[in-house]
Design an enzyme around this catalytic site. Structure first.
Site, short mmCIF file in Angstrom:
data_model
loop_
_atom_site.label_atom_id
_atom_site.label_comp_id
_atom_site.label_asym_id
_atom_site.label_seq_id
_atom_site.Cartn_x
_atom_site.Cartn_y
_atom_site.Cartn_z
N GLY A 318 0.84 -1.20 0.00
CA GLY A 318 0.00 0.00 0.00
C GLY A 318 0.87 1.24 0.00
N ARG A 319 1.62 1.42 1.09
CA ARG A 319 2.47 2.60 1.24
C ARG A 319 3.50 2.70 0.10
NH1 ARG A 319 3.17 4.40 6.36
NH2 ARG A 319 2.88 2.26 7.07
N ARG A 383 0.02 11.80 10.28
CA ARG A 383 1.15 10.89 10.51
C ARG A 383 2.24 11.50 11.40
NH1 ARG A 383 2.31 6.49 8.61
NH2 ARG A 383 4.54 6.97 8.55
N CYS A 419 -5.90 23.24 17.88
CA CYS A 419 -5.65 23.59 19.30
C CYS A 419 -5.06 22.40 20.04
CB CYS A 419 -6.94 24.05 19.95
SG CYS A 419 -7.54 25.61 19.29
N GLU A 420 -3.92 21.94 19.60
CA GLU A 420 -3.16 20.84 20.23
C GLU A 420 -1.68 21.11 20.02
OE1 GLU A 420 -4.36 18.25 21.83
OE2 GLU A 420 -6.49 18.21 21.27
#
Length: 523
Positions: A318-319, A383, A419-420
């Site tokens: 996939g990747r 990611r 907001c993290e």
């Protein structure tokens, strides 16, 4: 020639046919047909899908990044069909001497319907891990006999869907799942092909404490149980080692264990296995990671002992098919330089450096670090926040002002608007040009597990997706989400009687009565 190649060659006409022919000629090196583009950047021995033209403007697969941003806005996922086709043909070329194989695209990497359709037209099979992914494949006309269903938590509804659709094979993850599949196949009066996913206990994610698969010491017993069922047909042995694997040795160890198990099942249990499924997990072409596998060499080494036994090799990449085929374009909203406002000649709007005027002499060393706040958040690309994987970032305009007195380099933290504190894409990025608001950046190698992991966190709209084919051709393959679409299926619960409100009203009524009593008493 394999069955995969036979079927795909029948369709080698028009758009897809041209791409396949070009990719075979230039396998491993993307052919750039854009006359305006300059030399492509190279990493891991391969050209990237992006380059800068003579005016230092970024071009992606032959299309100007500025043109894409102007037409579709940001954040914007951009995929190059030439590169994903080229990646597919790297695998296909590795298997050219093998007649018995099945290459399945892991849909979870990027489930956009346009991409599934392209892989299907190229002759690829598909690895799905949910009913939703199965539905996506069937909706674009994928042959069910080319679909393998993996995943350790399949619901009754999902198994029903797979059985009714008559897909090629279900990878069984546990004893209870085997019984559930048998029961649903019996209910629908079907015989379902199954492959038992074995935990080979190699020194990776496939340890004995991993959630995937059946422990290898239990394998003969569960295979006997599957063989005894009138509604199950044993097709193969599967495994899942993990993702982003850089070493060949774990795959070889797993393959040898599965082959030994196949020999044991044939000799002692009279169970003839048809395929060995080694899953996916090959590390992808990520620009910040130069330690990537030699896929042709790996596949050739893994395949021969399997096919020499007359077994089919199944792979589920996939990747490695999608990662370097995609970029994420994002606009700079603000550049925050501490101490750059309130006095002197500094300007908070332009982000100019603080301090009194200096006499231009020569370029100075690196400038103080600044925060660059972009319009992409980890809801768009998760990611880096989840796994700490910093992807290469490049400006869409690479012009450098070679003026005296300017710093030689600039240091930035590229951050999003969420907001993290984990909403960071790159720390201590060094560039030779000064970044300004309303300019743009590209996050590289995000074709896999980018859009597929996006969310509406902070009630943010998910990005649009665009597919680039040859030269100037680009197609919108997913519209940008709207605010209204986010909550279109939500409902306000107007008929709920909230006890808390009743209590507040009762309390307020008592207070009113008490105040009235006090007023009457004072009179």
């Amino acid at each position: 020639m394999s069955e995969n190649e036979d079927k795909s060659k029948e369709k080698e006409t028009g758009f897809i046919g041209s791409i396949r022919r070009l990719s075979r000629r230039f396998s491993g090196t993307l052919l750039n047909v854009d006359s305006k583009a300059g030399p492509h950047m190279v990493h891991s021995g391969r050209k990237t899908i992006y380059s800068y033209d003579d005016e230092e403007q970024l071009r992606i697969g032959g299309v100007s990044a500025e043109e894409l941003i102007e037409k579709y806005g940001t954040p914007l996922y951009v995929y190059d069909v030439n590169r994903l086709t080229d990646n597919y043909n790297v695998y296909l070329g590795s298997l050219k001497s093998i007649k018995n194989f099945m290459l399945c695209y892991a849909v979870k990497a990027n489930p956009n319907l346009a991409l599934i359709d392209i892989f299907a037209r190229l002759g690829c099979g598909f690895d799905v891990v949910s009913g939703g992914e199965l539905s996506r494949c069937l909706s674009v006309g994928v042959d069910p006999s080319k679909i393998v269903y993996s995943g350790c938590g399949k619901s009754i509804e999902e198994i029903d869907y797979a059985v009714r659709s008559e897909i090629h094979c279900i990878n069984v993850e546990s004893w209870l799942e085997l019984e559930r599949i048998e029961d649903r196949a019996r209910t629908h009066n079907k015989t379902q092909n199954v492959s038992i996913r074995i935990n080979p206990d190699v020194n990776l994610e496939g340890s004995s404490h991993h959630k995937f698969g059946v422990p290898i010491h239990e394998a003969p017993e569960i295979f006997n149980r599957a063989k005894a069922s009138a509604h199950l047909k044993v097709k193969g042995i599967s495994c899942h080692l993990g993702s982003g694997i850089h070493q060949l040795e774990p795959f070889i160890e797993a393959r040898d264990k599965l082959l030994s198990l196949a020999d044991e099942l044939r000799q002692e249990n009279r169970i003839w296995i048809e395929h060995i499924n080694l899953g996916g997990g090959f590390a992808a072409q990520i620009a910040t990671n130069l330690n990537v596998p030699d896929i042709p060499g790996w596949v050739e080494k893994l395949a021969k002992p399997i096919t020499d036994r007359g077994l089919k090799l199944v792979l589920e990449p996939g990747r490695s098919l999608m990662a370097d085929a995609g970029l994420l374009l994002t606009k700079i909203e603000y550049v925050k330089r501490f101490g750059s406002c309130g006095s002197g000649t500094s300007s908070p709007r332009s982000g100019s450096l603080a301090g009194p005027p200096t006499t231009p002499t020569s370029k100075t060393p690196i400038a103080p670090k600044a925060f660059v706040i972009v319009d992409t958040g980890f809801n768009d690309f998760a990611r880096t926040a989840l796994y700490g994987q910093q992807h290469k970032l490049i400006p869409t305009n690479a012009k450098v002002d070679n003026l005296p007195g300017l710093p030689m380099d600039y240091k930035y933290d590229i951050v999003g608007p969420i907001c993290e504190s984990t909403d960071i894409f790159f720390k201590d990025l060094i560039l030779s040009q000064k970044l300004e608001p309303n300019s743009a950046l590209a996050i590289c190698d995000v074709g896999a597990y980018g859009m597929s992991m996006s969310s509406n966190y902070n009630s943010r709209n998910r990005p649009a997706e665009v597919l680039i084919s040859d030269g100037p051709t680009h197609t919108l393959i997913r519209e940008r989400e709207s605010y209204e679409e986010q909550y279109a299926k939500e409902r306000i619960a107007t008929d709920i009687n909230l006890r808390a409100l009743e209590m507040l009203e009762e309390f307020a009524s008592r207070e009113d009565l008490a105040q009235n009593d006090e007023q009457n008493g004072s009179q």
